[in-house]
Design an enzyme around this catalytic site. Structure first.
Site, PDB file in Angstrom:
ATOM      1  N   LYS A   1       0.807  -1.218   0.000  1.00  0.00           N
ATOM      2  CA  LYS A   1       0.000   0.000   0.000  1.00  0.00           C
ATOM      3  C   LYS A   1       0.843   1.272   0.000  1.00  0.00           C
ATOM      4  O   LYS A   1       1.828   1.374   0.727  1.00  0.00           O
ATOM      5  CB  LYS A   1      -0.926   0.018   1.220  1.00  0.00           C
ATOM      6  CG  LYS A   1      -1.978  -1.082   1.219  1.00  0.00           C
ATOM      7  CD  LYS A   1      -2.901  -0.945   2.415  1.00  0.00           C
ATOM      8  CE  LYS A   1      -3.994  -2.007   2.397  1.00  0.00           C
ATOM      9  NZ  LYS A   1      -4.909  -1.883   3.549  1.00  0.00           N
TER      10      LYS A   1
ATOM     11  N   GLY B   1      10.273  -0.789  10.907  1.00  0.00           N
ATOM     12  CA  GLY B   1       9.599   0.475  11.172  1.00  0.00           C
ATOM     13  C   GLY B   1      10.573   1.588  11.506  1.00  0.00           C
ATOM     14  O   GLY B   1      10.398   2.736  11.078  1.00  0.00           O
TER      15      GLY B   1
ATOM     16  N   GLY C   1      11.542  -6.026   6.872  1.00  0.00           N
ATOM     17  CA  GLY C   1      11.415  -7.475   7.028  1.00  0.00           C
ATOM     18  C   GLY C   1      11.328  -8.238   5.728  1.00  0.00           C
ATOM     19  O   GLY C   1      12.030  -9.237   5.527  1.00  0.00           O
TER      20      GLY C   1
END
Length: 386
Positions: free
Chosen positions: A193, A364, A341
């Protein structure tokens, strides 16, 4: 200002508490990828060889906070760590009662998320961590964006708080890729996304010469440019943002794609021009012509930042694009920085690690640093250094 570095301190006879990121994948009760454990080894060996009593803490998975759950115990991690170090490593389950550690010994405290107040950065828990040590070492870049008791609060209260070698190496690599990059610069950003990476795309658009998008993100850009995407994952509401980004920086869009009729390892892969995508098609990878364009482009870059695959590489029939891009980055003579990841999984799958300039252990945290956000666990180390 920069943090105090662990390597600049005298660790002899000191009780050293090190926050690592040992959040590794498990399969059938054993570690299935030890990349993050291996990355922590130099830090742990340095402290133990310097004559410190070494305590290590980390999280693993997402257990219900404050409750012991054997499924999320660090026992398999400790077994693998012991094997890699070539020495016994004890797991301390009830560290609140006190921890006895010999000089040169390494022990691991049980999963920090078993402790009430960890994620809320509870001050009493942070003080309890700090009371264990003479020196706290933050070495978990992958958790540096979280203000939690084991990453931030403990650094506030420990007698000394510093950055470990792994964290320092991460910051050096990020600085080389972002603050002082060798031009020309390319960023390869994949994922499902645009919304999850819009901020990082906007930041990178101001810094790079080529912004390469892949996965579901590319589908949104294709739709924004008027190309058919069939039943592919894309975000119609972010098409205006995609058009704005395409006006700021060169974003090479696929000229051919690999489509299927279902998100499945059994789906038949069909290569099509982007103009010939049908209403029932789902785009799962870039085609060979598009891959070659990217390979040629990457070969001319001085700096490459890679976060995310360009296709559904988990399924072999949709993996060729990610493999081609990964190989191009690894074989480039430029500086390559990879993080996230899925990116680490692709690097491991295609055995690219040895040829990458630097592989970030952060997901993150990596993205937030690129976005220019303040990382709480890093910020407190800088403040403690003043």
């Amino acid at each position: 200002m920069t943090p105090i570095l662990m390597t600049s301190l005298n660790l002899l006879s000191k009780r050293v508490l090190i926050r690592e990121d040992l959040n590794v994948p498990l399969k059938d009760g054993e570690v299935s990828s030890d990349a993050r454990i291996s990355a922590a080894l130099p830090t742990l060996r340095h402290a133990a060889d310097a004559g410190a009593a070494v305590m290590v803490m980390s999280h693993l998975g997402r257990p219900v906070e404050g409750q012991f759950d054997a499924h999320y115990s660090l026992k398999p991690v400790v077994r693998r760590l012991s094997q890699l170090l070539g020495q016994p490593v004890r797991l301390i389950e009830n560290w609140q009662a006190g921890v006895t550690v010999q000089l040169g010994e390494i022990v691991v405290l049980e999963n920090v998320r078993f402790n009430h107040g960890e994620t809320a950065n509870d001050d009493s828990l942070a003080k309890a961590y700090a009371a264990l040590c003479d020196i706290f070492v933050m070495d978990a870049f992958g958790s540096a964006h979280r203000a939690q008791a084991s990453t931030h609060g403990v650094a506030v209260h420990a007698p000394v708080a510093c950055a470990g070698p792994l964290l320092a190496a991460e910051l050096d690599a990020l600085g080389r890729a972002l603050a002082n990059p060798q031009p020309p610069i390319a960023a390869i950003v994949g994922g499902s996304k645009v919304s999850s990476k819009l901020l990082v795309l906007e930041k990178l658009a101001d810094r790079v010469d080529q912004l390469i998008v892949g996965g579901g993100i590319a589908n949104t850009f294709l739709a924004a440019s008027g190309k058919p995407v069939g039943r592919s994952l894309y975000e119609a509401d972010l098409m205006p943002a995609a058009r704005a980004l395409m006006q700021k920086v060169n974003i090479p869009l696929p000229i051919d794609v690999v489509v299927g009729d279902a998100f499945s390892s059994e789906a038949k892969a069909i290569i099509k021009s982007v103009d010939h995508v049908q209403p029932d098609d789902m785009i799962f990878d870039i085609g060979p012509k598009s891959a070659q364009v990217l390979v040629d482009m990457i070969g001319t870059m001085g700096t490459m930042i890679w976060n995310g695959p360009v296709g559904v590489f988990e399924f072999e029939q949709f993996a060729n694009g990610t493999q081609a891009v990964g190989n191009a980055i690894a074989n480039s003579s430029g500086f390559s920085l990879a993080g996230g990841g899925d990116t680490l999984a692709a690097i491991e799958k295609y055995r690219l690690a040895a040829k990458m300039s630097y592989i970030s252990t952060g997901g993150g945290a990596f993205l937030e640093y690129v976005e220019g956000k303040v990382l709480p666990a890093l910020d407190v180390l800088v403040k403690r250094a003043t």
